[in-house]
Design a protein around this motif. Structure first.
Motif, mmCIF file in Angstrom:
data_model
loop_
_atom_site.group_PDB
_atom_site.id
_atom_site.type_symbol
_atom_site.label_atom_id
_atom_site.label_comp_id
_atom_site.label_asym_id
_atom_site.label_seq_id
_atom_site.Cartn_x
_atom_site.Cartn_y
_atom_site.Cartn_z
ATOM 1 N N GLU A 70 -5.014 -11.820 8.476
ATOM 2 C CA GLU A 70 -5.285 -10.933 8.214
ATOM 3 C C GLU A 70 -4.427 -9.474 8.692
ATOM 4 O O GLU A 70 -3.819 -8.780 7.616
ATOM 5 C CB GLU A 70 -6.842 -10.000 8.879
ATOM 6 C CG GLU A 70 -7.544 -11.408 8.336
ATOM 7 C CD GLU A 70 -7.465 -12.201 8.368
ATOM 8 O OE1 GLU A 70 -7.486 -13.084 9.949
ATOM 9 O OE2 GLU A 70 -8.116 -13.899 8.280
ATOM 10 N N ASN A 71 -4.117 -9.349 10.113
ATOM 11 C CA ASN A 71 -3.221 -8.907 10.221
ATOM 12 C C ASN A 71 -1.672 -8.128 9.410
ATOM 13 O O ASN A 71 -0.935 -7.566 9.020
ATOM 14 C CB ASN A 71 -3.208 -8.453 11.786
ATOM 15 C CG ASN A 71 -3.775 -7.909 13.221
ATOM 16 O OD1 ASN A 71 -4.633 -7.130 12.343
ATOM 17 N ND2 ASN A 71 -3.955 -8.022 14.107
ATOM 18 N N ALA A 72 -1.202 -9.751 10.069
ATOM 19 C CA ALA A 72 0.301 -10.120 8.892
ATOM 20 C C ALA A 72 -0.615 -9.839 7.369
ATOM 21 O O ALA A 72 0.641 -8.446 7.346
ATOM 22 C CB ALA A 72 0.625 -11.381 9.133
ATOM 23 N N ASN A 73 -0.458 -9.759 7.000
ATOM 24 C CA ASN A 73 -0.748 -9.562 5.175
ATOM 25 C C ASN A 73 -1.260 -8.369 4.876
ATOM 26 O O ASN A 73 -0.408 -7.384 4.613
ATOM 27 C CB ASN A 73 -1.636 -10.104 5.208
ATOM 28 C CG ASN A 73 -1.840 -11.656 4.756
ATOM 29 O OD1 ASN A 73 -1.027 -12.410 5.137
ATOM 30 N ND2 ASN A 73 -3.041 -12.839 4.421
ATOM 31 N N ALA A 74 -1.853 -7.294 6.294
ATOM 32 C CA ALA A 74 -2.268 -6.268 5.589
ATOM 33 C C ALA A 74 -0.834 -5.302 6.202
ATOM 34 O O ALA A 74 -0.293 -4.222 5.275
ATOM 35 C CB ALA A 74 -2.893 -5.778 7.167
ATOM 36 N N LEU A 75 0.334 -5.396 6.987
ATOM 37 C CA LEU A 75 1.143 -5.205 7.592
ATOM 38 C C LEU A 75 1.428 -5.415 6.422
ATOM 39 O O LEU A 75 3.017 -4.222 5.929
ATOM 40 C CB LEU A 75 1.808 -5.254 8.440
ATOM 41 C CG LEU A 75 2.628 -4.710 9.466
ATOM 42 C CD1 LEU A 75 2.922 -3.269 9.822
ATOM 43 C CD2 LEU A 75 3.571 -5.484 10.452
ATOM 44 N N LYS A 118 6.622 1.347 12.699
ATOM 45 C CA LYS A 118 6.224 1.382 13.818
ATOM 46 C C LYS A 118 4.188 2.749 13.201
ATOM 47 O O LYS A 118 3.383 2.118 13.288
ATOM 48 C CB LYS A 118 6.578 3.024 14.900
ATOM 49 C CG LYS A 118 5.869 2.804 15.625
ATOM 50 C CD LYS A 118 6.909 3.253 16.854
ATOM 51 C CE LYS A 118 6.310 3.374 17.857
ATOM 52 N NZ LYS A 118 7.283 4.318 19.355
ATOM 53 N N LYS A 119 4.686 3.469 12.174
ATOM 54 C CA LYS A 119 3.666 4.310 11.529
ATOM 55 C C LYS A 119 2.643 3.638 11.104
ATOM 56 O O LYS A 119 1.547 3.013 10.824
ATOM 57 C CB LYS A 119 4.447 5.147 11.136
ATOM 58 C CG LYS A 119 2.800 6.156 9.849
ATOM 59 C CD LYS A 119 3.159 7.727 10.424
ATOM 60 C CE LYS A 119 1.538 8.528 9.495
ATOM 61 N NZ LYS A 119 0.843 7.902 9.492
ATOM 62 N N CYS A 120 2.888 2.361 10.211
ATOM 63 C CA CYS A 120 2.965 1.535 9.529
ATOM 64 C C CYS A 120 1.683 0.281 10.405
ATOM 65 O O CYS A 120 0.462 0.702 10.760
ATOM 66 C CB CYS A 120 3.501 0.107 8.907
ATOM 67 S SG CYS A 120 4.040 0.754 7.210
ATOM 68 N N LEU A 121 2.384 -0.200 12.320
ATOM 69 C CA LEU A 121 2.255 -0.604 12.874
ATOM 70 C C LEU A 121 1.007 0.590 13.683
ATOM 71 O O LEU A 121 -1.106 -0.358 13.825
ATOM 72 C CB LEU A 121 2.651 -1.211 14.362
ATOM 73 C CG LEU A 121 3.636 -1.555 13.646
ATOM 74 C CD1 LEU A 121 4.664 -2.153 13.651
ATOM 75 C CD2 LEU A 121 2.887 -3.693 13.512
ATOM 76 N N LEU A 122 0.645 1.901 13.789
ATOM 77 C CA LEU A 122 -0.173 2.511 14.503
ATOM 78 C C LEU A 122 -1.245 2.542 13.584
ATOM 79 O O LEU A 122 -2.452 2.856 13.651
ATOM 80 C CB LEU A 122 0.374 3.806 14.768
ATOM 81 C CG LEU A 122 1.955 3.476 16.175
ATOM 82 C CD1 LEU A 122 1.925 4.547 15.552
ATOM 83 C CD2 LEU A 122 0.820 3.122 17.592
ATOM 84 N N ASP A 123 -0.800 2.840 11.919
ATOM 85 C CA ASP A 123 -1.828 3.205 10.892
ATOM 86 C C ASP A 123 -3.285 1.975 11.193
ATOM 87 O O ASP A 123 -4.269 2.266 10.947
ATOM 88 C CB ASP A 123 -1.346 3.356 9.602
ATOM 89 C CG ASP A 123 -0.741 4.929 10.255
ATOM 90 O OD1 ASP A 123 -1.005 5.754 10.839
ATOM 91 O OD2 ASP A 123 -0.335 5.356 9.072
ATOM 92 N N LEU A 124 -2.336 0.931 11.336
ATOM 93 C CA LEU A 124 -3.689 -0.409 10.814
ATOM 94 C C LEU A 124 -4.016 -0.990 12.592
ATOM 95 O O LEU A 124 -4.665 -1.783 12.462
ATOM 96 C CB LEU A 124 -2.668 -1.960 10.801
ATOM 97 C CG LEU A 124 -2.182 -1.385 9.102
ATOM 98 C CD1 LEU A 124 -0.815 -2.655 8.427
ATOM 99 C CD2 LEU A 124 -3.094 -1.866 7.896
#
Ligand code: PLP
Length: 406
Positions: free
Chosen positions: A318-323, A390-396
């Motif tokens: 789920e994390n992988a797909n969302a990222l 990094k912003k994507c990783l933080l937002d998710l």
């Protein structure tokens, strides 16, 4: 060593039919003969420099083959219509019914499926093992073994094969060592480390524009000619022939490979180092934390860096797909399989390019379903790319600001 590789490539110089700086493209499937006797001799493989029929060879394919032989430091090279076209032809040329193959367990999913599911039709069995366990490789050899197979830097786990050590085992047992070098062109030169046959999917870094599918087999002139033999050559008879127009366009793209590889590597190193510092589970052969880092240092041509592939395990699918979806939305690259493009490409191998490998085997080799494979692009401002990723990783909330290491 590496200097010579790039010099050999640099020194190739062609003149087209009208003196053009690119060789003329051979736009013919068949070729005329003045004498019927020469046609017969060509069929028998006795006439140098004569073309017969383009499935056998064509001037454009020979030019590209010459450049690839220079790249890999081998006597000769045959181009094919895909990487799989090269892999299947090599295996079927080397193995007869009932033979045995030793292969790394972490290889491209298509190669794995061919060995595991397809070759069994001919009674050819493959032992898949941890290729970094040299004792296991030596012990797996039987009188029926016909080849040892691995990828220099493996798909998707980026495991580094110790090619010199594997070559010592293969030579001692008079077996060919076949190495797929798709992930590390220029960075690793397997023939100089003792590999006998080198394969590439040209679809990836070597072409670099994600506009076609192609492959190559690099090896001795004797082996390359055997693949083209009209009576029993797997290349000739299986028919995986590259079209001349494509051969010509790949040759032109190859001219910038050295520049592209340096940039892919520089960008991949920057992201790998920074995301590791941020506390993420990053795998990159350039990081001292990579189990194969020292072997890589020992066998690489350092000026090209550690390659353009990085993996990151974000815990769950789920994390992988969302990222991946968010990164694509924010124009950081494409959610797509394949590699070596100017934009970053990302995919979750467990559910894509390695899905042919059963789940229990994926787990055993450390391929979690939260693993993302990134083929890092040629971004000019990689610091900006890092900030946006990094912003994507933080937002998710995959990355927690409070847990980022100082
Ligand atoms: N070898 C490796 C390491 C690959 O990653 C791939 C494709 O992804 C192949 C071979 C097969 O190449 P192609 O898709 O050009 O047939």
């Amino acid at each position: 060593m590496s200097q010579k590789t790039s010099n050999d490539l640099q020194d190739l110089q062609y003149f087209g039919e009208y003196g053009g700086v690119n060789p003329s493209i051979s736009d013919s499937s068949t070729y005329t003969f003045i004498s019927a006797k020469t046609m017969f001799d060509t069929f028998e493989g006795n006439t140098e420099g004569c073309y017969l029929y383009s499935r056998h060879s064509s001037p454009s394919n020979l030019y590209l083959g010459e450049a690839l032989a220079a790249l890999e430091g081998t006597e000769s090279a045959n181009v094919t219509a895909s990487g799989m076209g090269a892999i299947t032809a090599v295996i079927l040329q080397l193995c007869n019914a009932g033979d045995h193959i030793i292969s790394s367990r972490t290889i491209y999913g298509g190669t794995y499926a061919f060995m595991k599911n397809f070759l069994i039709k001919f009674g050819i069995k493959t032992t898949f093992l941890d290729i970094t366990d040299l004792d296991a490789v030596a012990k797996a050899i039987t009188p029926k073994t016909k080849m040892i197979y691995c990828e220099s830097v493996s798909n998707p786990l980026l495991e580094v094969a110790d090619i010199s050590a594997l070559s010592r085992i293969s030579k001692k047992n008079e077996l060919p060592l076949v190495v797929d070098n798709t992930f590390s062109p220029l960075t690793v030169t397997p023939a100089k480390l003792g590999a006998d046959i080198i394969i590439h999917s040209l679809t990836k870094f070597i072409n670099g524009t994600s506009d076609c599918v192609a492959g190559v087999v690099c090896g001795t002139t004797e082996f390359c000619l055997s693949l083209k033999d009209v009576n029993n050559g797997a290349g000739m008879l299986l028919g995986s022939t590259l079209d001349s127009l494509r051969a010509a366009s790949i040759l032109k793209n190859m001219r910038t490979l050295h520049i592209r590889m340096k940039k892919h590597s520089e960008n991949a190193m920057f992201l790998a180092q920074n995301f590791e510092k941020d506390g993420l589970r990053v795998v990159y052969p350039g990081l001292p934390s990579h189990p194969g880092h020292l072997i890589m240092e020992d066998q690489m041509n350092p000026e090209y860096g550690y390659g353009g592939l990085v993996t990151m395990d974000v815990g769950t699918l789920e994390n992988a797909n969302a990222l991946m979806e968010l990164m694509q939305e924010r124009k950081l690259g494409y959610l797509a399989v394949s590699l070596g493009f100017y934009k970053t490409l990302f995919s979750a191998p467990g559910t894509s390019t390695s899905s042919e490998i059963p789940l229990d085997e994926q787990e055993e080799m450390g391929l979690g379903n939260g693993l993302i494979r990134f083929s890092i692009g040629l971004d000019d401002d990689i610091q900006r790319t890092y900030s946006l990723m990094k912003k994507c990783l933080l937002d998710l909330k995959i990355l927690d600001i409070t847990s980022i290491k100082a």
